[in-house]
Design an enzyme around this catalytic site. Sequence first.
Site, mmCIF file in Angstrom:
data_model
loop_
_atom_site.group_PDB
_atom_site.id
_atom_site.type_symbol
_atom_site.label_atom_id
_atom_site.label_comp_id
_atom_site.label_asym_id
_atom_site.label_seq_id
_atom_site.Cartn_x
_atom_site.Cartn_y
_atom_site.Cartn_z
ATOM 1 C CG HIS A 138 -2.062 0.863 1.287
ATOM 2 N ND1 HIS A 138 -2.373 1.733 0.279
ATOM 3 C CD2 HIS A 138 -2.979 1.103 2.271
ATOM 4 C CE1 HIS A 138 -3.438 2.455 0.627
ATOM 5 N NE2 HIS A 138 -3.825 2.093 1.836
ATOM 6 C CG HIS A 191 -3.380 0.727 -8.424
ATOM 7 N ND1 HIS A 191 -4.699 0.610 -8.084
ATOM 8 C CD2 HIS A 191 -2.833 1.623 -7.569
ATOM 9 C CE1 HIS A 191 -4.942 1.415 -7.061
ATOM 10 N NE2 HIS A 191 -3.843 2.040 -6.724
ATOM 11 C CG ASP A 212 2.976 4.959 -4.102
ATOM 12 O OD1 ASP A 212 2.870 6.132 -3.733
ATOM 13 O OD2 ASP A 212 2.216 4.062 -3.739
HETATM 14 N N1 CMC Z 1 6.013 -6.917 -10.579
HETATM 15 C C1 CMC Z 1 5.942 -8.112 -11.222
HETATM 16 N N2 CMC Z 1 4.807 -8.814 -11.387
HETATM 17 C C2 CMC Z 1 3.678 -8.284 -10.874
HETATM 18 C C3 CMC Z 1 3.675 -7.053 -10.207
HETATM 19 C C4 CMC Z 1 4.896 -6.352 -10.067
HETATM 20 N N3 CMC Z 1 4.951 -5.179 -9.446
HETATM 21 N N4 CMC Z 1 2.407 -6.768 -9.798
HETATM 22 C C5 CMC Z 1 1.649 -7.789 -10.202
HETATM 23 N N5 CMC Z 1 2.414 -8.708 -10.856
HETATM 24 C C6 CMC Z 1 1.930 -9.930 -11.524
HETATM 25 C C7 CMC Z 1 1.588 -11.039 -10.522
HETATM 26 O O1 CMC Z 1 2.701 -11.870 -10.270
HETATM 27 C C8 CMC Z 1 0.486 -11.746 -11.272
HETATM 28 O O2 CMC Z 1 1.049 -12.523 -12.280
HETATM 29 P P1 CMC Z 1 0.337 -13.929 -12.744
HETATM 30 O O3 CMC Z 1 -1.025 -13.538 -13.264
HETATM 31 O O4 CMC Z 1 1.233 -14.481 -13.777
HETATM 32 O O5 CMC Z 1 0.249 -14.760 -11.492
HETATM 33 C C9 CMC Z 1 -0.273 -10.612 -11.968
HETATM 34 O O6 CMC Z 1 0.723 -9.582 -12.174
HETATM 35 C C10 CMC Z 1 -1.440 -10.059 -11.171
HETATM 36 O O7 CMC Z 1 -0.969 -9.767 -9.858
HETATM 37 P P2 CMC Z 1 -1.892 -9.631 -8.571
HETATM 38 O O8 CMC Z 1 -1.041 -9.796 -7.358
HETATM 39 O O9 CMC Z 1 -3.077 -10.530 -8.720
HETATM 40 O O10 CMC Z 1 -2.376 -8.146 -8.709
HETATM 41 P P3 CMC Z 1 -3.079 -7.341 -7.587
HETATM 42 O O11 CMC Z 1 -4.024 -6.437 -8.291
HETATM 43 O O12 CMC Z 1 -3.642 -8.210 -6.530
HETATM 44 O O13 CMC Z 1 -1.871 -6.528 -6.918
HETATM 45 C C11 CMC Z 1 -0.413 -4.784 -6.310
HETATM 46 C C12 CMC Z 1 -1.720 -5.173 -7.014
HETATM 47 C C13 CMC Z 1 -0.308 -3.265 -6.298
HETATM 48 C C14 CMC Z 1 -0.412 -5.282 -4.842
HETATM 49 C C15 CMC Z 1 0.754 -5.431 -7.093
HETATM 50 O O14 CMC Z 1 0.736 -4.994 -8.431
HETATM 51 C C16 CMC Z 1 2.119 -5.115 -6.456
HETATM 52 O O15 CMC Z 1 2.532 -5.818 -5.537
HETATM 53 N N6 CMC Z 1 2.828 -4.040 -6.955
HETATM 54 C C17 CMC Z 1 4.075 -3.642 -6.383
HETATM 55 C C18 CMC Z 1 3.832 -2.833 -5.120
HETATM 56 C C19 CMC Z 1 3.277 -1.457 -5.422
HETATM 57 O O16 CMC Z 1 3.807 -0.719 -6.251
HETATM 58 N N7 CMC Z 1 2.219 -1.078 -4.682
HETATM 59 C C20 CMC Z 1 1.642 0.259 -4.768
HETATM 60 C C21 CMC Z 1 0.253 0.265 -5.198
HETATM 61 S S1 CMC Z 1 -0.286 1.938 -5.565
HETATM 62 C C22 CMC Z 1 -0.323 2.721 -4.033
HETATM 63 C C23 CMC Z 1 -1.586 2.570 -3.276
HETATM 64 O O17 CMC Z 1 -2.666 2.812 -3.838
HETATM 65 O O18 CMC Z 1 -1.491 2.264 -2.095
#
Ligand code: CMC
Length: 425
Positions: free
Chosen positions: A266, A307, A365
């Site tokens: 987050h 995101h 971010d």
């Molecule tokens: N790097 C590499 N792979 C990723 C990333 C990333 N940053 N984010 C998602 N993926 C992949 C993940 O491995 C999955 O792949 P597969 O379908 O092959 O299994 C796919 O993309 C979907 O991922 P998810 O975890 O289901 O996506 P989510 O929507 O649940 O997660 C997130 C969103 C923000 C937690 C995630 O993208 C992440 O961990 N990003 C890095 C941390 C980050 O920058 N967070 C800030 C968010 S914006 C600030 C806020 O609003 O608080």
Amino acid sequence: MSNKTAILSIDGIKDSIELPVLEGNIGPNVIDVGGLTAKGYFTYDPGFMSTASCESKITFIDGDEGVLLHRGYPIEQLAEKSDYLETCYLLLNGELPDVTEKARFENDIRYHTMVHEQLCQFFKGFPMNAHPMAIMVGVVGALSAFYHDSLDITKEEDRRISAHRLIAKMPTIAAMCYKHAIGQPFMYPRNDFGFAENFLHMMFSTPCEAPNVSPVLAKAMDTIFLLHADHEQNASTSTVRLAGSTGANPFACISAGIAALWGPAHGGANEAVLNMLYEIKDESRIDEYIKRAKDKNDPFRLMGFGHRVYKNFDPRAKVMRKICDEVLADLGLDNDPLFKIARRLEKIALEDEYFIERKLYPNVDFYSGIILKAIGIPTSMFTVIFAVGRTPGWISHWNEMISNSYKIGRPRQLYRGHAKRNYPH
Ligand code: CMC
């Protein structure tokens, strides 16, 4: 409410349940499952991917289209034409202020920027190397100890004063966290400065010297606060609402929100972005990290990419990218090795099939981390700055909930543990 209903058929038509469908002004309709309990069922939705936890009139997001509206106004227009305090007013009150209302609001905030002198003693109890978010969680919660006079949450006036106090004091407390860590005296707020300029003054001035704050940096800081001001029912805002639903005071609720914001998935992401750039260290190692991000057996993720809601682009990231360019140019940091890594990383990820397929774009971010680093703010303060910016959103949601009828939040569970069994012996 619409006339539409959804029919849930369990075990054949005999056991079908009719559920009302609620229509949003914009966005998806919502199936009201509140009546299911009486029929002996709960819904199951870990991560609340399909669950609307409340009704709200504050912020609307369309993640597929990259739309973010505060009280109906697009974030791009607010970033260009408004400023942080005006956006705070909008979030809190529902409408933009006229000239008199704006001047009065700015004055109200200015009058509350100082913290009680006794609060300064709290900092002495924290080790100098304490993470500033740890201090924020404690000190913001402790504010409630000073305002017994205005903690009756059923009174609109008390809620209004608490909102002003929180918005005004968050930058002061944030800057105090930084000064504590570097062993410098706390700087008192200056009433002749604007909100962002005052924050930079409390961060970087000392009693011996007060560096001039460049208008480009003050504007960038104000826009960073504005772009973080609210984001609908994210993890920290939902935490504030859940804590508030018990009747807890607003300072305690915002402190809970700060704790939820801290995590790297987050608000901790902007700090994680910089830590990742330091770890990559050299442009020649970018490919190695891109490879790791794609490897299912490696927990590494590219921080600042992806995101939960935006699956097209993050409209805040577009604005932030422009400001990032302006700040780096203003500070003459275009050729700084760390920022060159960031730009290469951004370019590669935007062109790479893995990221394109999964709709993983640089988020707000990614750029805010780079800007804050360029301004000279240490990485450990990044999430604190997110918390300062997000405060009006948290309070607006808390206030919206308290002003309407609400129930204590109490999710249920799918129990898969032991059934009743007897204690042995
Ligand atoms: N790097 C590499 N792979 C990723 C990333 C990333 N940053 N984010 C998602 N993926 C992949 C993940 O491995 C999955 O792949 P597969 O379908 O092959 O299994 C796919 O993309 C979907 O991922 P998810 O975890 O289901 O996506 P989510 O929507 O649940 O997660 C997130 C969103 C923000 C937690 C995630 O993208 C992440 O961990 N990003 C890095 C941390 C980050 O920058 N967070 C800030 C968010 S914006 C600030 C806020 O609003 O608080």
